[in-house]
Design a protein around this motif. Structure first.
Motif, PDB file in Angstrom:
ATOM      1  N   ASP A  89     -44.310 -40.606  65.807  1.00 19.12           N
ATOM      2  CA  ASP A  89     -44.263 -39.432  64.944  1.00 19.12           C
ATOM      3  C   ASP A  89     -43.668 -38.269  65.734  1.00 19.12           C
ATOM      4  OD1 ASP A  89     -44.695 -37.318  63.235  1.00 19.12           O
ATOM      5  OD2 ASP A  89     -46.682 -37.991  62.626  1.00 19.12           O
ATOM      6  N   PHE A  90     -42.440 -37.889  65.399  1.00 17.75           N
ATOM      7  CA  PHE A  90     -41.734 -36.822  66.109  1.00 17.75           C
ATOM      8  C   PHE A  90     -41.269 -35.763  65.116  1.00 17.75           C
ATOM      9  CE2 PHE A  90     -41.326 -40.418  68.967  1.00 17.75           C
ATOM     10  CZ  PHE A  90     -41.481 -39.851  70.234  1.00 17.75           C
ATOM     11  N   THR A  91     -41.408 -34.515  65.503  1.00 15.94           N
ATOM     12  CA  THR A  91     -41.021 -33.406  64.621  1.00 15.94           C
ATOM     13  C   THR A  91     -39.513 -33.302  64.455  1.00 15.94           C
ATOM     14  OG1 THR A  91     -40.976 -31.826  66.464  1.00 15.94           O
ATOM     15  CG2 THR A  91     -43.065 -32.095  65.288  1.00 15.94           C
ATOM     16  N   GLN A  92     -38.728 -33.926  65.356  1.00 12.41           N
ATOM     17  CA  GLN A  92     -37.271 -33.791  65.305  1.00 12.41           C
ATOM     18  C   GLN A  92     -36.618 -34.745  64.310  1.00 12.41           C
ATOM     19  OE1 GLN A  92     -39.151 -34.458  67.985  1.00 12.41           O
ATOM     20  NE2 GLN A  92     -38.380 -33.473  69.849  1.00 12.41           N
ATOM     21  N   THR A  93     -37.416 -35.444  63.507  1.00 14.94           N
ATOM     22  CA  THR A  93     -36.871 -36.413  62.547  1.00 14.94           C
ATOM     23  C   THR A  93     -36.920 -35.861  61.123  1.00 14.94           C
ATOM     24  OG1 THR A  93     -39.048 -37.450  62.364  1.00 14.94           O
ATOM     25  CG2 THR A  93     -37.515 -38.379  63.971  1.00 14.94           C
ATOM     26  N   ALA A  94     -36.302 -36.599  60.216  1.00 13.25           N
ATOM     27  CA  ALA A  94     -36.305 -36.255  58.790  1.00 13.25           C
ATOM     28  C   ALA A  94     -37.414 -37.044  58.100  1.00 13.25           C
ATOM     29  CB  ALA A  94     -34.958 -36.580  58.155  1.00 13.25           C
ATOM     30  N   VAL A  95     -38.268 -36.335  57.379  1.00 10.78           N
ATOM     31  CA  VAL A  95     -39.436 -36.953  56.748  1.00 10.78           C
ATOM     32  C   VAL A  95     -39.524 -36.476  55.299  1.00 10.78           C
ATOM     33  CG1 VAL A  95     -41.930 -37.324  56.888  1.00 10.78           C
ATOM     34  CG2 VAL A  95     -40.620 -36.906  58.988  1.00 10.78           C
ATOM     35  N   PHE A  96     -39.707 -37.413  54.371  1.00  6.08           N
ATOM     36  CA  PHE A  96     -39.898 -37.043  52.970  1.00  6.08           C
ATOM     37  C   PHE A  96     -41.345 -36.618  52.727  1.00  6.08           C
ATOM     38  CE2 PHE A  96     -36.161 -39.776  52.872  1.00  6.08           C
ATOM     39  CZ  PHE A  96     -35.295 -39.020  52.091  1.00  6.08           C
ATOM     40  N   ARG A  97     -41.612 -36.078  51.564  1.00  6.06           N
ATOM     41  CA  ARG A  97     -42.903 -35.445  51.290  1.00  6.06           C
ATOM     42  C   ARG A  97     -44.042 -36.452  51.098  1.00  6.06           C
ATOM     43  NH1 ARG A  97     -45.196 -30.895  48.357  1.00  6.06           N
ATOM     44  NH2 ARG A  97     -47.379 -31.038  48.959  1.00  6.06           N
ATOM     45  N   THR A  98     -43.763 -37.635  50.567  1.00  6.13           N
ATOM     46  CA  THR A  98     -44.840 -38.547  50.188  1.00  6.13           C
ATOM     47  C   THR A  98     -44.645 -39.928  50.795  1.00  6.13           C
ATOM     48  OG1 THR A  98     -43.722 -39.304  48.184  1.00  6.13           O
ATOM     49  CG2 THR A  98     -45.121 -37.359  47.980  1.00  6.13           C
ATOM     50  N   TYR A  99     -45.688 -40.719  50.713  1.00  4.71           N
ATOM     51  CA  TYR A  99     -45.634 -42.124  51.114  1.00  4.71           C
ATOM     52  C   TYR A  99     -46.747 -42.862  50.390  1.00  4.71           C
ATOM     53  CZ  TYR A  99     -49.849 -41.626  53.961  1.00  4.71           C
ATOM     54  OH  TYR A  99     -51.145 -41.417  54.369  1.00  4.71           O
ATOM     55  N   GLY A 100     -46.645 -44.191  50.369  1.00  4.96           N
ATOM     56  CA  GLY A 100     -47.685 -45.008  49.751  1.00  4.96           C
ATOM     57  C   GLY A 100     -47.819 -44.754  48.258  1.00  4.96           C
ATOM     58  N   LEU A 142     -30.855 -45.046  61.537  1.00  6.31           N
ATOM     59  CA  LEU A 142     -31.777 -45.094  62.671  1.00  6.31           C
ATOM     60  C   LEU A 142     -33.148 -44.618  62.202  1.00  6.31           C
ATOM     61  CD1 LEU A 142     -29.439 -43.686  65.469  1.00  6.31           C
ATOM     62  CD2 LEU A 142     -29.634 -46.016  64.574  1.00  6.31           C
ATOM     63  N   GLU A 143     -34.053 -45.562  62.041  1.00  4.23           N
ATOM     64  CA  GLU A 143     -35.407 -45.286  61.568  1.00  4.23           C
ATOM     65  C   GLU A 143     -36.355 -45.338  62.766  1.00  4.23           C
ATOM     66  OE1 GLU A 143     -35.859 -47.352  57.380  1.00  4.23           O
ATOM     67  OE2 GLU A 143     -34.811 -48.705  58.752  1.00  4.23           O
ATOM     68  N   THR A 144     -37.146 -44.294  62.948  1.00  2.00           N
ATOM     69  CA  THR A 144     -37.965 -44.208  64.155  1.00  2.00           C
ATOM     70  C   THR A 144     -39.458 -44.384  63.915  1.00  2.00           C
ATOM     71  OG1 THR A 144     -37.957 -41.782  63.925  1.00  2.00           O
ATOM     72  CG2 THR A 144     -36.301 -42.768  65.375  1.00  2.00           C
ATOM     73  N   TYR A 145     -39.874 -44.392  62.652  1.00  2.95           N
ATOM     74  CA  TYR A 145     -41.303 -44.553  62.373  1.00  2.95           C
ATOM     75  C   TYR A 145     -41.466 -45.092  60.965  1.00  2.95           C
ATOM     76  CZ  TYR A 145     -46.294 -43.421  63.091  1.00  2.95           C
ATOM     77  OH  TYR A 145     -47.661 -43.490  63.281  1.00  2.95           O
ATOM     78  N   HIS A 146     -42.259 -46.132  60.807  1.00  2.00           N
ATOM     79  CA  HIS A 146     -42.519 -46.775  59.519  1.00  2.00           C
ATOM     80  C   HIS A 146     -41.235 -46.984  58.723  1.00  2.00           C
ATOM     81  CE1 HIS A 146     -46.921 -46.905  59.642  1.00  2.00           C
ATOM     82  NE2 HIS A 146     -46.842 -45.791  60.333  1.00  2.00           N
ATOM     83  N   PRO A 147     -40.379 -47.863  59.210  1.00  2.00           N
ATOM     84  CA  PRO A 147     -39.108 -48.131  58.515  1.00  2.00           C
ATOM     85  C   PRO A 147     -39.327 -48.927  57.226  1.00  2.00           C
ATOM     86  CG  PRO A 147     -39.388 -49.658  60.329  1.00  2.00           C
ATOM     87  CD  PRO A 147     -40.546 -48.688  60.417  1.00  2.00           C
ATOM     88  N   GLY A 148     -38.260 -49.058  56.462  1.00  2.00           N
ATOM     89  CA  GLY A 148     -38.296 -49.896  55.267  1.00  2.00           C
ATOM     90  C   GLY A 148     -38.265 -49.145  53.963  1.00  2.00           C
ATOM     91  N   ALA A 149     -38.089 -47.824  54.004  1.00  2.00           N
ATOM     92  CA  ALA A 149     -38.122 -47.048  52.764  1.00  2.00           C
ATOM     93  C   ALA A 149     -36.786 -47.020  52.034  1.00  2.00           C
ATOM     94  CB  ALA A 149     -38.573 -45.613  53.044  1.00  2.00           C
ATOM     95  N   VAL A 150     -35.679 -47.190  52.749  1.00  5.16           N
ATOM     96  CA  VAL A 150     -34.356 -47.077  52.117  1.00  5.16           C
ATOM     97  C   VAL A 150     -34.144 -48.245  51.154  1.00  5.16           C
ATOM     98  CG1 VAL A 150     -31.872 -46.994  52.509  1.00  5.16           C
ATOM     99  CG2 VAL A 150     -33.419 -45.868  54.116  1.00  5.16           C
ATOM    100  N   VAL A 151     -33.813 -47.926  49.913  1.00 13.53           N
ATOM    101  CA  VAL A 151     -33.597 -48.960  48.893  1.00 13.53           C
ATOM    102  C   VAL A 151     -32.184 -48.949  48.316  1.00 13.53           C
ATOM    103  CG1 VAL A 151     -36.018 -49.142  48.218  1.00 13.53           C
ATOM    104  CG2 VAL A 151     -34.554 -47.451  47.091  1.00 13.53           C
ATOM    105  N   TYR A 216     -45.720 -41.883  56.494  1.00 10.82           N
ATOM    106  CA  TYR A 216     -44.416 -41.284  56.243  1.00 10.82           C
ATOM    107  C   TYR A 216     -43.329 -42.009  57.040  1.00 10.82           C
ATOM    108  CZ  TYR A 216     -47.247 -37.342  54.579  1.00 10.82           C
ATOM    109  OH  TYR A 216     -48.154 -36.554  53.920  1.00 10.82           O
ATOM    110  N   THR A 217     -42.224 -42.337  56.367  1.00  4.79           N
ATOM    111  CA  THR A 217     -41.078 -42.872  57.084  1.00  4.79           C
ATOM    112  C   THR A 217     -40.343 -41.733  57.776  1.00  4.79           C
ATOM    113  OG1 THR A 217     -39.147 -44.313  56.887  1.00  4.79           O
ATOM    114  CG2 THR A 217     -39.409 -42.643  55.180  1.00  4.79           C
TER     115      THR A 217
END
Length: 620
Positions: A89-100, A142-151, A216-217
């Motif tokens: 979990d790094f602040t320098q990444t792009a994160v969407f608002r929701t998960y699950g 390049l996914e750095t945390y909880h990959p697999g969201a891109v559809v 969060y991805t």
């Protein structure tokens, strides 16, 4: 007639499609190859592959971060990687608002639209601009945390840096797949096999679905590989495949060209048939019920078969609930014009993500609502960047029965335009996430829209005094059930006290990243005592949340189902045990970065309370 003839007819049709396919691929592939062979006396330029990172983030539907910083925002996708190949979990990444699925299981959850095609599962998106238009050969994510969201990955024909806007904007799907569960949260480079397209692009869109993720991805960068000259298709691409004989149908169903959908909407000349077969024997209501299971393009396609089905497919009762979001790339003014006669009774309308880059004009939107707005109860306009003050004025005038309005991420609407919303006194749900609504307009809305039950003000950065807003809500919005104040920067214990005293029906409250709230003032314990119906409470990143607050929640809010206390340093394992024992319906507990809650404690709590998803994030 001999049974041989129908078989010959079928075979002839099959060979016709094969030959047409052969001719088409010859045009695209073999002829290019032939030209290359015939011109071997000339020196051909070498088609060097260009590799480039995103230059700019143009648009997105949501992000976890603030509008005034870079932490956890979509803007981190521009440029070279900041984190990869590290995981965590790094602040320098792009994160969407929701998960699950947690957001679908809370009081503010909205009912889904029927007729959503199974191929459309996107929940969020981000659009990226690159320096050079190329014919894409590969896209690396390049996914750095909880990959697999891109559809879905799409390419656009429009050059965002061109001075001359194109006459038509085309979107082509490079790759698409249903959400999949990825084992483990570790970083990865995702490189799906993409489709070749017939235009160069420097605008790539990623669409994501985070419903299967445990957290969060996080995305770090996107790399676009491509060539300047259109590549010659390989010999294999020109061979006939039995699976390709329905390609035209697939292109109409899943392609992103506007002409395709508009042809389906348009009135065509229908053949005369002596009878309508067994459909003549079915009750009208039964045929309507059968057709209600078709998607919108299928309904429009079926309308072109005969007059009876045309009558059924154009019946306004088939369009009571209409979601055009799955077809966002193909909807324009012409589409809305074709749909007008069918939507005179429409009650739910979803135009989210549609109309951008000039596809829908203000006049086209206004004409549609003037014909179809009188019965509207729910209107979804998320990320509708064509919207302006005129559009909001038309909505308030033409939709007198409107109860739900979603303007999430409509960040192009000018601040003064929101004053018009106050005219819709029947509103029960209003979503203003990431908009430029100002304090004066919001106070007017709260004063006149006393029926509000669900209100989202997350990331509304232009509101100066949230205490005044909270006080108005406590005085006027007695029916409020859910309230999103995510990242509001200046609400204090005074505003919380007014809110809790006046809005005692609240079941959901998001106070994540509200730094001016301090537990030492007693605001959280007072909140727990006054709001016994709370089911969801987010106190994300509030470092002051302590054992006293957790114990008061355990005593007063026994219906609690979701609690986020990420980042607190003052909550002990003992208070969490009390909470878990008292709140039998608790299903989500986020204790990421809680310094007293280590992995050993999480494992112990998971063993004793297996029905609760306890999340502990990490950074490597």
């Amino acid at each position: 007639m001999s049974p041989v003839f129908p078989m010959l007819t079928v075979l002839s049709m099959f060979y016709y499609m094969c030959l047409r396919r052969r001719a088409r691929t010859a045009t695209r592939g073999e002829m290019n190859s032939r030209r290359a062979i015939e011109s071997n006396t000339r020196a051909l330029p070498i088609n060097v592959e260009i590799v480039q990172y995103a230059k700019e983030v143009l648009d997105f539907s949501s992000h976890y971060g603030s509008e005034n910083s870079m932490s956890y925002t979509m803007w981190n996708l521009a440029g070279i990687p900041n984190v990869y190949p590290s995981s965590g979990d790094f602040t320098q990444t792009a994160v969407f608002r929701t998960y699950g699925t947690w957001w679908d299981r809370c009081p503010s959850a909205r009912l889904p639209f029927k007729r959503t095609p199974p191929t459309f599962c996107s929940q969020d998106y981000v659009e990226l601009a690159f320096e050079e238009p190329v014919y894409p050969t590969a896209v690396h994510i390049l996914e750095t945390y909880h990959p697999g969201a891109v559809v879905r990955i799409l390419a656009c024909s429009a050059n965002p840096y061109s001075q001359n806007p194109p006459a038509e904007v085309r979107w082509e799907i490079l790759w698409s797949e249903a959400p999949t569960k990825v084992n483990g949260p570790q970083a990865r480079q995702f490189t799906p096999c993409i489709k070749q397209i017939n235009f160069p692009t420097n605008l790539i869109r990623l669409e994501v679905n985070s419903s299967l993720l445990d957290y969060y991805t996080e995305l770090d960068a996107v790399v676009l590989h491509g060539v300047k000259e259109r590549p010659v298709l390989s010999l294999k691409a020109s061979m006939i495949d039995m699976n390709d004989i329905d390609e035209d149908e697939d292109e109409e169903k899943y392609g992103c060209g506007m002409d395709t959908l508009n042809k389906q909407f348009s009135v065509v000349t229908l053949r005369e048939w002596p009878t309508n077969g067994y459909f003549d024997k079915l009750p009208y209501e039964l045929i309507q019920l059968i057709l209600s299971h078709l998607t919108v393009p299928d309904l429009c396609r079926l309308a072109q078969t005969c007059k009876l089905l045309y009558q059924h497919c154009c019946d306004p009762l088939q369009y009571i609930h209409l979601s055009l979001q799955p077809y966002w790339a193909r909807i324009n003014d012409t589409s809305l014009e074709y749909l007008q006669s069918r939507c005179t009774l429409i009650q739910w309308l979803n135009l989210s993500w549609t109309g951008n880059r000039g596809a829908i004009s203000v006049s086209g939107f206004s004409r549609f609502l003037k014909v179809c707005g009188s019965e509207l109860v729910r209107l979804e306009l998320s990320c509708g960047h064509f919207l302006n003050e005129t559009c909001l004025e038309v909505i308030t005038e033409m939709c007198p029965n409107l109860q739900e309005l979603n303007l999430s991420s409509c960040d192009k609407i000018p601040p003064q335009a929101f004053n018009h919303i106050a005219k819709v006194g029947s509103l029960k749900r209003l979503i203003l996430y990431r908009t430029k609504v100002e304090q004066t307009a919001l106070l007017s809305i709260l004063n006149f829209c006393s029926e509000l039950q669900h209100l989202s003000l997350g990331s509304c950065v232009m509101i100066e005094d949230y205490d005044l807003i909270a006080s108005m809500m406590g005085a006027k919005c007695k029916k409020l059930r859910s309230l999103d104040l995510w990242r509001c920067k200046n609400i204090t214990e005074n505003g919380i006290a007014e809110l809790a005293s006046g809005c005692q029906l609240l079941e959901e409250l998001d106070l994540g990243w509200c730094p001016t709230l301090q537990s030492s003032t007693g605001c959280f314990t007072n909140l727990a005592r006054k709001l016994p119906n709370l089911q969801k409470l987010f106190l994300t990143a509030n470092r002051s949340v302590c054992d006293t607050d957790i114990e008061e929640l355990a005593a007063s809010c026994t219906r609690l189902r979701q609690l986020d206390i990420l980042g607190t340093r003052m909550v002990s394992p003992a208070s969490l045990r009390k909470l878990l024992e008292s709140c039998k319906d608790l299903s989500l507990l986020d204790v990421s970065f809680c310094s007293q809650i280590d992995n050993r404690v999480v494992l112990e709590l998971n063993a004793n309370f297996p029905n609760v998803f306890i999340k502990k994030s990490f950074t490597q």
